[in-house]
Design a protein around this motif. Sequence first.
Motif, PDB file in Angstrom:
ATOM      1  N   TYR A   1       0.827  -1.200   0.000  1.00  0.00           N
ATOM      2  CA  TYR A   1       0.000   0.000   0.000  1.00  0.00           C
ATOM      3  C   TYR A   1       0.867   1.257   0.000  1.00  0.00           C
ATOM      4  O   TYR A   1       0.622   2.196  -0.763  1.00  0.00           O
ATOM      5  CB  TYR A   1      -0.927  -0.012   1.212  1.00  0.00           C
ATOM      6  CG  TYR A   1      -1.651   1.293   1.430  1.00  0.00           C
ATOM      7  CD1 TYR A   1      -2.717   1.658   0.620  1.00  0.00           C
ATOM      8  CD2 TYR A   1      -1.256   2.165   2.439  1.00  0.00           C
ATOM      9  CE1 TYR A   1      -3.376   2.862   0.806  1.00  0.00           C
ATOM     10  CE2 TYR A   1      -1.901   3.363   2.641  1.00  0.00           C
ATOM     11  CZ  TYR A   1      -2.959   3.705   1.828  1.00  0.00           C
ATOM     12  OH  TYR A   1      -3.604   4.891   2.022  1.00  0.00           O
ATOM     13  N   LEU A   2       1.867   1.266   0.848  1.00  0.00           N
ATOM     14  CA  LEU A   2       2.736   2.447   0.914  1.00  0.00           C
ATOM     15  C   LEU A   2       3.540   2.618  -0.368  1.00  0.00           C
ATOM     16  O   LEU A   2       3.747   3.749  -0.831  1.00  0.00           O
ATOM     17  CB  LEU A   2       3.670   2.345   2.116  1.00  0.00           C
ATOM     18  CG  LEU A   2       3.004   2.484   3.484  1.00  0.00           C
ATOM     19  CD1 LEU A   2       4.001   2.227   4.589  1.00  0.00           C
ATOM     20  CD2 LEU A   2       2.355   3.844   3.632  1.00  0.00           C
ATOM     21  N   GLN A   3       3.997   1.523  -0.947  1.00  0.00           N
ATOM     22  CA  GLN A   3       4.735   1.597  -2.197  1.00  0.00           C
ATOM     23  C   GLN A   3       3.843   2.144  -3.311  1.00  0.00           C
ATOM     24  O   GLN A   3       4.248   3.018  -4.085  1.00  0.00           O
ATOM     25  CB  GLN A   3       5.253   0.212  -2.580  1.00  0.00           C
ATOM     26  CG  GLN A   3       6.061   0.195  -3.854  1.00  0.00           C
ATOM     27  CD  GLN A   3       6.510  -1.223  -4.206  1.00  0.00           C
ATOM     28  OE1 GLN A   3       6.132  -2.182  -3.541  1.00  0.00           O
ATOM     29  NE2 GLN A   3       7.299  -1.330  -5.247  1.00  0.00           N
TER      30      GLN A   3
ATOM     31  N   GLU B   1       4.302   5.780  -5.296  1.00  0.00           N
ATOM     32  CA  GLU B   1       4.504   5.828  -6.744  1.00  0.00           C
ATOM     33  C   GLU B   1       3.534   6.787  -7.420  1.00  0.00           C
ATOM     34  O   GLU B   1       3.833   7.344  -8.460  1.00  0.00           O
ATOM     35  CB  GLU B   1       4.342   4.422  -7.335  1.00  0.00           C
ATOM     36  CG  GLU B   1       5.515   3.516  -7.044  1.00  0.00           C
ATOM     37  CD  GLU B   1       5.291   2.112  -7.566  1.00  0.00           C
ATOM     38  OE1 GLU B   1       4.206   1.838  -8.124  1.00  0.00           O
ATOM     39  OE2 GLU B   1       6.200   1.283  -7.405  1.00  0.00           O
ATOM     40  N   ARG B   2       2.378   6.961  -6.835  1.00  0.00           N
ATOM     41  CA  ARG B   2       1.382   7.879  -7.400  1.00  0.00           C
ATOM     42  C   ARG B   2       1.512   9.243  -6.741  1.00  0.00           C
ATOM     43  O   ARG B   2       0.637   9.673  -6.007  1.00  0.00           O
ATOM     44  CB  ARG B   2      -0.026   7.356  -7.128  1.00  0.00           C
ATOM     45  CG  ARG B   2      -0.386   6.154  -7.886  1.00  0.00           C
ATOM     46  CD  ARG B   2      -1.869   5.978  -7.730  1.00  0.00           C
ATOM     47  NE  ARG B   2      -2.193   4.563  -7.663  1.00  0.00           N
ATOM     48  CZ  ARG B   2      -3.378   4.103  -7.386  1.00  0.00           C
ATOM     49  NH1 ARG B   2      -4.349   4.933  -7.069  1.00  0.00           N
ATOM     50  NH2 ARG B   2      -3.617   2.843  -7.366  1.00  0.00           N
ATOM     51  N   LYS B   3       2.574   9.920  -7.003  1.00  0.00           N
ATOM     52  CA  LYS B   3       2.760  11.248  -6.402  1.00  0.00           C
ATOM     53  C   LYS B   3       1.852  12.232  -7.122  1.00  0.00           C
ATOM     54  O   LYS B   3       1.952  12.407  -8.328  1.00  0.00           O
ATOM     55  CB  LYS B   3       4.215  11.679  -6.521  1.00  0.00           C
ATOM     56  CG  LYS B   3       5.130  10.774  -5.716  1.00  0.00           C
ATOM     57  CD  LYS B   3       6.473  11.373  -5.515  1.00  0.00           C
ATOM     58  CE  LYS B   3       7.246  10.399  -4.663  1.00  0.00           C
ATOM     59  NZ  LYS B   3       8.439  10.875  -4.162  1.00  0.00           N
ATOM     60  N   PRO B   4       0.983  12.843  -6.394  1.00  0.00           N
ATOM     61  CA  PRO B   4       0.056  13.771  -7.032  1.00  0.00           C
ATOM     62  C   PRO B   4       0.775  15.058  -7.463  1.00  0.00           C
ATOM     63  O   PRO B   4       1.754  15.477  -6.849  1.00  0.00           O
ATOM     64  CB  PRO B   4      -0.977  14.059  -5.947  1.00  0.00           C
ATOM     65  CG  PRO B   4      -0.261  13.788  -4.664  1.00  0.00           C
ATOM     66  CD  PRO B   4       0.746  12.712  -4.964  1.00  0.00           C
ATOM     67  N   GLY B   5       0.265  15.639  -8.508  1.00  0.00           N
ATOM     68  CA  GLY B   5       0.801  16.916  -8.971  1.00  0.00           C
ATOM     69  C   GLY B   5       0.327  18.039  -8.081  1.00  0.00           C
ATOM     70  O   GLY B   5      -0.375  17.811  -7.105  1.00  0.00           O
ATOM     71  N   PRO B   6       0.698  19.245  -8.437  1.00  0.00           N
ATOM     72  CA  PRO B   6       0.237  20.380  -7.631  1.00  0.00           C
ATOM     73  C   PRO B   6      -1.279  20.517  -7.725  1.00  0.00           C
ATOM     74  O   PRO B   6      -1.877  20.210  -8.751  1.00  0.00           O
ATOM     75  CB  PRO B   6       0.942  21.572  -8.256  1.00  0.00           C
ATOM     76  CG  PRO B   6       1.377  21.124  -9.596  1.00  0.00           C
ATOM     77  CD  PRO B   6       1.521  19.652  -9.551  1.00  0.00           C
TER      78      PRO B   6
END
Length: 63
Positions: free
Chosen positions: A49-51, A55-60
Motif C-alpha cells: 500500500y505504501l509503495q 509511486e502515485r505522487k500527485p501533482g500540484p
Amino acid sequence: MMLSDDLGWLSILPVFMLIIYIGMIGLSIYGFVLFVKLARRGIRVMDLYLQDKNERKPGPPSL
C-alpha cells in the motif's frame, strides 16, 4: 482399606490434567504461529500500500 480402594479412580485425574495441560500448550503455540503469519501478511500488505501510494505522487493542486 475399603476407602482407599474406592478412591483409586482419583489417581487417574492427574494424568487427564497433564494431557489437557499439554494440549493447551500445543494450542497456544499453534495460535501464536497463526498470529505471526497474520502479522507478516499484514506487514506485506501495508508495504504494498505504501509503495503504491508513493509511486502515485500527485501533482500540484489545481485552483
